[in-house]
Scaffold this active site. Structure first.
Site, PDB file in Angstrom:
ATOM      1  N   SER A 114       0.807  -1.222   0.000  1.00 19.35           N
ATOM      2  CA  SER A 114       0.000   0.000   0.000  1.00 19.35           C
ATOM      3  C   SER A 114       0.839   1.270   0.000  1.00 19.35           C
ATOM      4  O   SER A 114       0.412   2.289  -0.545  1.00 19.35           O
ATOM      5  CB  SER A 114      -0.936   0.010   1.215  1.00 19.35           C
ATOM      6  OG  SER A 114      -1.914  -0.991   1.112  1.00 19.35           O
ATOM      7  N   THR A 180      -1.716   4.303   3.283  1.00 18.67           N
ATOM      8  CA  THR A 180      -2.452   4.994   2.222  1.00 18.67           C
ATOM      9  C   THR A 180      -2.727   6.455   2.546  1.00 18.67           C
ATOM     10  O   THR A 180      -2.398   7.336   1.741  1.00 18.67           O
ATOM     11  CB  THR A 180      -3.755   4.241   1.882  1.00 18.67           C
ATOM     12  OG1 THR A 180      -3.418   2.912   1.487  1.00 18.67           O
ATOM     13  CG2 THR A 180      -4.495   4.937   0.749  1.00 18.67           C
ATOM     14  N   ASP A 308      -9.072  -3.993   2.718  1.00 18.23           N
ATOM     15  CA  ASP A 308      -7.762  -4.648   2.657  1.00 18.23           C
ATOM     16  C   ASP A 308      -7.546  -5.584   3.842  1.00 18.23           C
ATOM     17  O   ASP A 308      -7.118  -6.733   3.676  1.00 18.23           O
ATOM     18  CB  ASP A 308      -6.676  -3.581   2.624  1.00 18.23           C
ATOM     19  CG  ASP A 308      -5.274  -4.154   2.745  1.00 18.23           C
ATOM     20  OD1 ASP A 308      -4.798  -4.765   1.778  1.00 18.23           O
ATOM     21  OD2 ASP A 308      -4.647  -3.965   3.816  1.00 18.23           O
ATOM     22  N   HIS A 312      -6.802  -9.590   3.744  1.00 16.74           N
ATOM     23  CA  HIS A 312      -5.659 -10.284   4.336  1.00 16.74           C
ATOM     24  C   HIS A 312      -6.118 -11.477   5.173  1.00 16.74           C
ATOM     25  O   HIS A 312      -5.496 -12.540   5.155  1.00 16.74           O
ATOM     26  CB  HIS A 312      -4.854  -9.331   5.224  1.00 16.74           C
ATOM     27  CG  HIS A 312      -3.932  -8.429   4.482  1.00 16.74           C
ATOM     28  ND1 HIS A 312      -2.798  -8.883   3.844  1.00 16.74           N
ATOM     29  CD2 HIS A 312      -3.967  -7.085   4.274  1.00 16.74           C
ATOM     30  CE1 HIS A 312      -2.162  -7.864   3.277  1.00 16.74           C
ATOM     31  NE2 HIS A 312      -2.858  -6.766   3.516  1.00 16.74           N
ATOM     32  N   ASP A 351      -5.980   0.558  -4.552  1.00 16.87           N
ATOM     33  CA  ASP A 351      -4.525   0.683  -4.711  1.00 16.87           C
ATOM     34  C   ASP A 351      -3.916  -0.631  -5.198  1.00 16.87           C
ATOM     35  O   ASP A 351      -2.887  -0.642  -5.867  1.00 16.87           O
ATOM     36  CB  ASP A 351      -3.865   1.131  -3.411  1.00 16.87           C
ATOM     37  CG  ASP A 351      -4.259   0.287  -2.208  1.00 16.87           C
ATOM     38  OD1 ASP A 351      -5.136  -0.588  -2.342  1.00 16.87           O
ATOM     39  OD2 ASP A 351      -3.698   0.503  -1.118  1.00 16.87           O
ATOM     40  N   HIS A 490      -1.063  -9.337  -0.766  1.00 24.59           N
ATOM     41  CA  HIS A 490      -1.577  -8.647  -1.941  1.00 24.59           C
ATOM     42  C   HIS A 490      -1.296  -9.458  -3.202  1.00 24.59           C
ATOM     43  O   HIS A 490      -0.387 -10.282  -3.234  1.00 24.59           O
ATOM     44  CB  HIS A 490      -0.914  -7.271  -2.091  1.00 24.59           C
ATOM     45  CG  HIS A 490      -1.104  -6.381  -0.914  1.00 24.59           C
ATOM     46  ND1 HIS A 490      -0.395  -5.207  -0.748  1.00 24.59           N
ATOM     47  CD2 HIS A 490      -1.916  -6.466   0.170  1.00 24.59           C
ATOM     48  CE1 HIS A 490      -0.763  -4.607   0.375  1.00 24.59           C
ATOM     49  NE2 HIS A 490      -1.685  -5.377   0.952  1.00 24.59           N
TER      50      HIS A 490
END
EC number: 3.1.3.1
Length: 527
Positions: A114, A180, A308, A312, A351, A490
Site C-alpha cells: 500500500s 495509504t 484490505d 488479508h 490501490d 496482496h
C-alpha cells in the site's frame, strides 16, 4: 517451458485491454433486475454536461485492497442468486461515465504494497514496497534513507494546497498515519516510521483529518511527545466524541475528527460490527465537506482501509460489508456533485487487490451461494475477541463448548454425518458441516488453544498468522458460498478506476497507476 515463445507486444497489450475493458464494462452495463427495482435506486451520478471544466471540488475514493472481484462480490451479495433469475446489484459508482483500469506493480514487485501504490496514485512515480512519498535510488531495495532520493517530491494534495489554495481533507477507516492516507502528506523511507509520519501530518497544514486514530502517538518506545499534543500546538482542533465531531463546520479551523469507537489497532470497526449510532465512513465524508467548504474548493481523499484488512484475513463477509459501506460514503459525494455538477470530479479506485479473492472454487464447481454469507453476524476480529475471552475464562475449554458460539456467529451447524448434499442443492452448499470440515475446525481449535502457535510451513499456509479457528471458519463459510482465496497478502491484478464529473473522461482507458496522478495534474491545470 515458454522461454522461446514470442508474441507481438502490441497484439498482447491490445488484447489485454479489450478483455479488461469488456469485463469492467459488464458490471456497469448489464443489469437484469426488474425495471421497478432499478427505478427505486437513488440517482447515482450527476454527470457533467461539460467534461473539460477544471474541477473545483475533487473526491478521491480509495478502496484499499479493492479490485474488480471485490466490487463484483458486493454486487452478487446484494443481487439475486436463484437459477434462471441471476441478477447483479449495481454499485452507484458503476454508473460513472468514465471507466478505466490501472496496473499496480511497484519498483519492487508485481505484487505491491500500500505504501508504494498509494505513492504512485498521490505522487506519480514508482517506489519500493514499504516506502512512502520518496523516489528509490540504486538497484537494491530496502526501506532505508540511503535507498531513496534526498529530494522530496510533492503529492497532488500538497500541490493543490500550495498552488491552488484548495483546502485538503484526508480520511481513513484505519489509523490516519497508515500507509495509504500517509502517502498524501508524508515522505518516509519506511511506512513503519509511524511517529515521524504523525509529525509530518501535524506539519502538513492540511485542513481536515478524519477516521482512525494515530498509531504509536508517543513513538515506538512510548517516550516521545504525544502526537495529539503536537497536532494541537499546530492549530488543530481534536474532536474525539460523536457530539464534538458532528459540531465541526467550516468555521472550526483545522480539525482532526477521531473515531470514538475503535477496533483492532485503533481503526474504525468493520461495518459488519457497527452498532446503531456508530459513526461511519459516510459520516466522516459528510463532515469533511462541512469543514472544507470554501470559495477556492477542496481535495478530499477518503480511504476504506479495512477492505484490505478483511482481504488479508480472508473474511469475505467483512470485506463485502466494507465495500458496501464504501459505496455509501461515495453516495455522499454523488449527492454533493448533484449540487455542483460542473465543478465536481469524483474518482473511485483501489490501490491493489488483497487476498487473491475469487468467485468460484473447487467444492462448488460452477455454482455460487452467496446467500450463505448472510449467516455470518460478526467479523473475524470480533470472533477472535469472543474466543480469546472464552479461552481466558476457561483454559480447559473444549470444542463442544465453542460450537454453539460458532453457530451463533457463522450459522454453521454440526448435526449431519458424512454426505451433506441436499435434493436440488450442490454438495457442500449448505450451512451443515461435513465430517471433513469438522475435523479441520477441531484441528484449528487445538492450535488456537495453544499458548504459542506451532511454527510450521503447514500452519503458515493454513492460517496465515491469523487465529486458526477464526480463519478456518471464514474459509469454510466462504467456500460454501463459492468464494476462494489464493493469498493472505496482496496480488498483482489490475484495479478498476471509475470517474464522473469535470474532466472525468481523462480516466478512461488502460494505464499505470502513476497516470492517476498525471491525470489529476492535467485536470487541475497544474504546471
Amino acid at each position: 517451458m515458454f522461454k522461446n515463445f514470442k508474441m507481438s507486444k502490441r497484439f498482447l497489450a491490445s488484447s489485454l485491454c479489450l478483455v479488461m475493458a469488456l469485463s469492467l464494462a459488464t458490471g456497469a452495463v448489464l443489469d437484469s433486475r426488474p425495471a421497478s427495482v432499478v427505478a427505486a435506486q437513488p440517482a447515482a451520478t450527476a454527470k457533467a454536461e461539460v467534461t473539460e471544466k477544471t474541477p473545483k471540488y475533487i473526491f478521491m475514493f480509495i478502496g484499499d485492497g479493492m479490485a474488480a472481484v471485490q466490487v463484483n462480490s458486493a454486487q452478487i451479495y446484494g443481487g439475486t442468486n436463484k437459477h434462471n433469475q441471476m441478477a447483479l446489484d449495481k454499485m452507484n459508482f458503476q454508473d460513472f461515465e468514465a471507466v478505466g483500469y490501472q496496473t499496480t506493480q511497484d519498483a519492487t514487485s508485481f505484487a505491491p504494497d500500500s505504501a508504494s501504490t498509494a505513492t504512485s496514485l498521490s505522487s506519480g512515480f514508482k517506489t519500493w514496497s514499504g516506502t512512502i512519498g520518496l523516489k528509490p535510488v540504486g538497484s537494491k531495495s530496502g526501506n532505508k534513507p540511503e535507498n531513496v532520493e534526498g529530494t522530496i517530491p510533492k503529492t497532488i494534495a500538497e500541490r493543490l494546497k500550495a498552488e491552488k489554495g484548495m483546502k485538503i481533507g484526508i480520511i481513513s477507516t484505519v489509523t490516519i498515519n497508515h500507509a495509504t492516507p500517509a502517502a498524501y502528506y508524508a515522505h518516509v523511507a519506511s511506512r513503519n516510521d509511524y511517529y515521524d509520519i504523525a509529525l509530518q501530518m501535524a506539519n502538513s497544514g492540511f485542513d481536515f483529518f478524519g477516521g482512525g486514530t494515530i498509531s504509536q502517538p508517543t513513538g515506538k518506545d512510548k517516550d516521545q511527545k504525544d502526537a495529539y499534543d503536537v497536532m494541537k500546538e499546530k492549530g488543530y482542533k481534536i474532536a474525539k466524541t460523536k457530539e464534538d465531531i458532528l459540531a465541526l463546520n467550516s468555521q472550526s479551523g483545522k480539525a482532526y475528527a477521531v473515531t470514538p469507537v475503535t477496533q483492532d489497532s485503533g481503526a474504525m470497526p468493520y461495518a459488519i460490527d457497527n452498532k446503531d449510532g456508530d459513526l461511519t465512513l459516510a459520516d466522516f465524508v459528510k463532515k469533511g465537506i462541512d469543514v472544507l467548504d470554501n470559495d477556492k474548493g477542496f481535495f478530499m481523499m477518503a480511504e476504506s482501509g479495512k477492505i484490505d484488512w478483511a482481504g488479508h484475513a480472508n473474511d469475505a463477509k467483512a470485506n463485502i460489508g466494507d465495500v458496501i459501506a464504501f459505496e455509501e460514503a461515495i453516495q455522499v459525494a454523488i449527492d454533493f456533485a448533484a449540487k455542483h455538477p460542473e465543478e465536481t470530479l469524483i474518482i473511485v479506485t483501489g490501490d491493489h487487490e488483497t487476498g487473491g479473492m475469487t468467485i468460484g472454487q473447487a467444492t462448488t464447481g460452477y455454482d455460487t451461494a452467496f446467500h450463505i454469507l448472510e449467516s455470518q453476524k460478526i467479523s473475524y476480529v470480533a470472533f477472535d475477541a469472543l474466543i480469546n475471552k472464552m479461552k481466558a475464562d476457561n483454559p480447559s475449554l473444549k470444542f463442544d463448548d465453542v460450537m454453539p458460539v460458532i453457530t451463533e456467529s457463522f450459522g454453521l451447524v454440526n448435526k449431519t454425518k458424512n454426505d451433506i448434499s441436499r435434493p436440488g442443492e450442490p454438495s457442500y452448499m449448505t450451512l451443515e458441516l461435513s465430517d471433513r470440515e469438522v475435523a479441520k475446525l477441531k484441528k484449528a481449535f487445538m492450535e488456537t488453544m495453544k499458548d504459542k502457535p506451532t511454527d510450521s510451513e503447514e500452519n503458515d499456509l493454513l492460517y496465515g498468522g491469523y487465529n486458526p479457528l477464526s480463519v478456518t471458519l471464514t474459509h469454510i463459510l466462504n467456500n460454501k458460498a463459492g468464494i476462494g482465496w489464493t493469498s493472505y497478502s496482496h496480488t498483482g491484478v489490475p484495479v478498476p478506476v471509475y470517474a464522473t464529473g469535470a474532466s472525468a473522461e481523462l480516466f478512461n482507458g488502460a494505464y499505470e497507476n502513476t497516470a492517476v496522478y498525471d491525470k489529476l495534474v492535467k485536470a487541475t491545470n497544474l504546471n
